[in-house]
Design an enzyme around this catalytic site. Sequence first.
Site, mmCIF file in Angstrom:
data_model
loop_
_atom_site.group_PDB
_atom_site.id
_atom_site.type_symbol
_atom_site.label_atom_id
_atom_site.label_comp_id
_atom_site.label_asym_id
_atom_site.label_seq_id
_atom_site.Cartn_x
_atom_site.Cartn_y
_atom_site.Cartn_z
ATOM 1 N N CYS A 164 0.853 -1.187 0.000
ATOM 2 C CA CYS A 164 0.000 0.000 0.000
ATOM 3 C C CYS A 164 0.891 1.240 0.000
ATOM 4 O O CYS A 164 1.991 1.246 0.540
ATOM 5 C CB CYS A 164 -0.956 0.057 1.172
ATOM 6 S SG CYS A 164 -2.136 -1.300 1.250
ATOM 7 N N ARG A 191 5.561 -0.403 -4.617
ATOM 8 C CA ARG A 191 5.172 -1.014 -3.347
ATOM 9 C C ARG A 191 4.157 -2.142 -3.544
ATOM 10 O O ARG A 191 3.903 -2.913 -2.623
ATOM 11 C CB ARG A 191 4.595 0.052 -2.407
ATOM 12 C CG ARG A 191 5.628 1.071 -1.964
ATOM 13 C CD ARG A 191 5.013 2.139 -1.091
ATOM 14 N NE ARG A 191 4.557 1.612 0.192
ATOM 15 C CZ ARG A 191 5.326 1.443 1.255
ATOM 16 N NH1 ARG A 191 6.618 1.738 1.197
ATOM 17 N NH2 ARG A 191 4.820 0.985 2.385
ATOM 18 N N TRP A 216 -3.140 -2.691 -1.665
ATOM 19 C CA TRP A 216 -2.773 -4.094 -1.846
ATOM 20 C C TRP A 216 -3.738 -4.877 -0.972
ATOM 21 O O TRP A 216 -3.686 -4.804 0.250
ATOM 22 C CB TRP A 216 -1.323 -4.307 -1.416
ATOM 23 C CG TRP A 216 -0.716 -5.608 -1.813
ATOM 24 C CD1 TRP A 216 -0.100 -5.908 -2.989
ATOM 25 C CD2 TRP A 216 -0.623 -6.799 -1.007
ATOM 26 N NE1 TRP A 216 0.365 -7.199 -2.974
ATOM 27 C CE2 TRP A 216 0.054 -7.771 -1.776
ATOM 28 C CE3 TRP A 216 -1.049 -7.136 0.274
ATOM 29 C CZ2 TRP A 216 0.320 -9.055 -1.299
ATOM 30 C CZ3 TRP A 216 -0.793 -8.414 0.745
ATOM 31 C CH2 TRP A 216 -0.112 -9.352 -0.031
ATOM 32 N N ASN A 275 -2.696 2.178 5.631
ATOM 33 C CA ASN A 275 -1.775 1.086 5.346
ATOM 34 C C ASN A 275 -1.593 0.303 6.638
ATOM 35 O O ASN A 275 -1.227 0.875 7.664
ATOM 36 C CB ASN A 275 -0.426 1.636 4.864
ATOM 37 C CG ASN A 275 0.587 0.541 4.578
ATOM 38 O OD1 ASN A 275 0.242 -0.630 4.501
ATOM 39 N ND2 ASN A 275 1.846 0.921 4.454
ATOM 40 N N GLY A 276 -1.884 -0.992 6.609
ATOM 41 C CA GLY A 276 -1.732 -1.812 7.799
ATOM 42 C C GLY A 276 -2.887 -2.779 7.957
ATOM 43 O O GLY A 276 -3.686 -2.980 7.032
ATOM 44 N N GLU A 284 18.963 -17.171 -4.517
ATOM 45 C CA GLU A 284 18.595 -15.843 -5.023
ATOM 46 C C GLU A 284 18.247 -15.896 -6.504
ATOM 47 O O GLU A 284 17.302 -15.230 -6.952
ATOM 48 C CB GLU A 284 19.754 -14.865 -4.770
ATOM 49 C CG GLU A 284 19.563 -13.477 -5.367
ATOM 50 C CD GLU A 284 18.360 -12.717 -4.829
ATOM 51 O OE1 GLU A 284 18.072 -11.644 -5.389
ATOM 52 O OE2 GLU A 284 17.708 -13.178 -3.862
ATOM 53 N N LYS A 331 14.599 -14.797 -8.078
ATOM 54 C CA LYS A 331 14.426 -13.776 -9.119
ATOM 55 C C LYS A 331 13.583 -14.307 -10.269
ATOM 56 O O LYS A 331 12.708 -13.619 -10.792
ATOM 57 C CB LYS A 331 15.794 -13.310 -9.638
ATOM 58 C CG LYS A 331 16.576 -12.448 -8.696
ATOM 59 C CD LYS A 331 16.068 -11.029 -8.573
ATOM 60 C CE LYS A 331 15.269 -10.729 -7.363
ATOM 61 N NZ LYS A 331 15.706 -11.055 -6.053
ATOM 62 N N GLU A 367 9.958 -14.553 -9.122
ATOM 63 C CA GLU A 367 9.333 -13.262 -8.857
ATOM 64 C C GLU A 367 8.832 -12.564 -10.109
ATOM 65 O O GLU A 367 7.722 -12.022 -10.121
ATOM 66 C CB GLU A 367 10.335 -12.330 -8.150
ATOM 67 C CG GLU A 367 10.549 -12.615 -6.687
ATOM 68 C CD GLU A 367 11.539 -11.643 -6.066
ATOM 69 O OE1 GLU A 367 11.255 -11.135 -4.984
ATOM 70 O OE2 GLU A 367 12.609 -11.398 -6.674
ATOM 71 N N HIS A 394 18.584 -36.233 -2.636
ATOM 72 C CA HIS A 394 17.632 -36.415 -1.538
ATOM 73 C C HIS A 394 16.240 -35.911 -1.916
ATOM 74 O O HIS A 394 15.555 -35.311 -1.095
ATOM 75 C CB HIS A 394 18.145 -35.710 -0.281
ATOM 76 C CG HIS A 394 19.407 -36.300 0.257
ATOM 77 N ND1 HIS A 394 19.431 -37.354 1.133
ATOM 78 C CD2 HIS A 394 20.709 -35.990 -0.007
ATOM 79 C CE1 HIS A 394 20.683 -37.667 1.412
ATOM 80 N NE2 HIS A 394 21.483 -36.863 0.731
ATOM 81 N N LYS A 414 7.154 -4.204 -2.666
ATOM 82 C CA LYS A 414 8.566 -3.937 -2.416
ATOM 83 C C LYS A 414 8.905 -4.056 -0.937
ATOM 84 O O LYS A 414 9.935 -4.607 -0.562
ATOM 85 C CB LYS A 414 8.916 -2.525 -2.913
ATOM 86 C CG LYS A 414 10.380 -2.144 -2.765
ATOM 87 C CD LYS A 414 11.251 -2.959 -3.680
ATOM 88 C CE LYS A 414 12.705 -2.545 -3.636
ATOM 89 N NZ LYS A 414 13.564 -3.470 -4.375
#
Length: 608
Positions: free
Chosen positions: A2, A27, A74, A100-101, A481, A485, A488, A504, A603
Site C-alpha cells: 500500500c 510497493r 494491496w 496502510n496496515g 537468489e 528472481k 518473482e 535427496h 517492495k
Amino acid sequence: MCGIVGYVGMRNAPDVLLEGLKRLEYRGYDSAGLAVKSDGRLEVIKEVGKVADLARLVEERQLEGCQGIGHTRWATHGGVSVDNAHPHCDDCGNFVLVHNGIIENYLDLREELEAAGVTFTSETDTEVIVQLLARLYQKDMLDALVKLTEKLRGSYALAIMNREIDGTFYCLRKGSPLILGIGDGEGFCASDVPALLPYTRQVVYLEEGEIAAVSRDGIQVWASDGQRVEKSISTIDWEVSMTEKAAYPHYMLKEIHEQGAVLRTTLKGRVENGKVDLSPELAWDKKLVESWRKLHIVACGTSYYAALVAERVLEKWTDLEVKVDIASEYRYRHLRADTETLAVFVSQSGETADTLAACRLARSQGAHCLAVTNVRGSTLAREVHDVLLLKAGPEIGVAATKTFMGQIAALYLFALYLGRMRETLSAAEGNRLLEEMLRLPYKVEVTLEREDSVRALAEKYADRKDFLFLGRGMSFPVALEGALKLKEISYVHAEAYAAGEMKHGPIALLEAAVPVMVIIPRDGLYEKTLSNIQEAKARKAPILAVATDGDELISRHANDVLRVPWTDEEMTPFLTVVPLQLFAYHMARLRECEIDQPRNLAKSVTVE
C-alpha cells in the site's frame, strides 16, 4: 505494501497526489484512489487497476483543489473492487481517510458500530476506522484521534481529512511507515521517500503511536496520549534522478546495471590505508567487540539470502557462533539473544514488519543490535544501537538486485572489520581480501557487458515451466537468489537446492523438460559440483552453468555456459549473481511479464 500520499499547499492537489502515487507503484497494489477537498466538499475518486487508470478518471472529472490524500491498495481485507479501494468516508461524508496496515480487532469494532446503526459499504478494516472516528469526534480533532488510537489494535499508517477543518490533514502511525515532508508553504506525507523527492528533501519521521497535523504553516506532532512532541527535521540525500528510468526500458534493468557503482559507493570512505575502517559509523571499542560470543543475522527474502552469503565468510573470518534466520521464524523461536549477542538485522527498506518485530525481541533480551539497511531514517535504523548503510540509492523495481549487491558488500566490510578487531583475521589476509573487493566493481561491469549471451540463453529456454538451481558453499545462497528472481518476475516455477542435496528428492523431478542452472565457479567444491552435473545429465536434464573464465572443462559437461571473471572463492557471489539477475529479467521480458511490478508482490512487506 500500500502507498499513501498527502498534500496541502498552493499546488493542484490531484497533480501532486497522482505523481506521488506513481512513484510508489513499486510497493505493489491492485487499486488506487484519492480524495480532494474542493469548495468545502470531500470529493473521492477510486478505481481498480493502475494509477494511470485513476488519472484518466481524475482528468474526466476535472477535479481540482489544494488539499488531498491518495492511496494505492494491496488487498488484505476484502477482494479487489472499487468499493474496497481507498479512500473511505464515514456515512455522513464528514471524514475521509487512507490506511496502510491491518486492524486486528476490526471485526469486534464493526459489530459494535453495526449494532449502533452504522451501515458499511465495503469489506475493509479501513472503513471501520473512519466510521469509528466519526463517532468519536466532538469538535476536537486531537481528542478524537487520541481516543481512536486507544480503540485500534494492530498496525496502521493513516492520513485523514475532516470536512470542517480547512488547510490541514492529519496523520497517525503505529507499525506502518509514514514520513512527513516540509515545503515552502506546503506540507506532505508519504509511505516512502521517492514520493516526496520532486517537492522537498526536508522530512520528519513519525515514531510509533505519534499523531501529526500537517498544514501550509508546518507540522505539529503529539504522542498517543496527546502530549506535544518536538521533532527534528532530516534532510534526504537522494536525488530525483535516482528514481528515474533514464534510457532503460525497466527500473530493474537499470538497477542491475548500477551494481558496479553501488559497490564503489559502498566501499567509498570505508577503506583507509589498505584496511577497512567503519569506526565513523560503528563506535565500537575492543572491549565491547570481544564481549560478544554469538552473532545472529536476521532478514527476509533476498536480504535473507545476502545474510546466508555473509554467514559463510563470518564463519571463516571470525570466531563467533554465527546463526542466520528468517525474521518471521526468529521472532517466534525460543532463542537466546543476550548481552553476549550481536544481532544484525538486514532490510532494504528498514520497514519489514517481521524484521522489526525480531529486532525488538532481540533488543529486549539484551542483544546489541545493528541494522544493515538502505534507508537512513527508516524505523529499523531508528530502533537499533548502530546502523551500517548500503548507500545503494533508491531501488524502485520490486525484485531486489542492486540492494542485494549492496548488502553483501556492506556485510563483507563488516566481516573484515570484525575479524580484524577480534584478531581472528590476519592483517595480510585482510589486506589481500580487501584488495580483491576493490577490484570487484570492474569485474561486475565486465560481467554486465556480456548481457547479449544471457539474452540468447533466455530466448532458448523461455518456454520452460520449471527450473532447478544448484550450488555449493558460497554458491548455494546465490542459487537461492537466482531461483527467487526467476519466480518473482517471470512466474516460472524454480527451486534451489544445495547441490549435494539433489539426490535427496529433487533428482526425481529431472527430465529433458527441466533445465538445471548450476552455479559452479572454480572453487574448492568445483569437482563435487561437477559430479552433481553428471547426475543431472544422466537424467537428460539440460545443464546451464555459471562458470569462471578459462574453465574449459565445464564446456564439456554443460549445454550452455555463462561466464564471469575469476575472483577469490569468497568473492564469487558478487559476480555469479549478475548473470542470474539478467537471465530472470530477459525471461520475464520474453514472456511479456510485468517486470517492475510483478503480480501479488510488494517492495516492502510492512504487515505480518
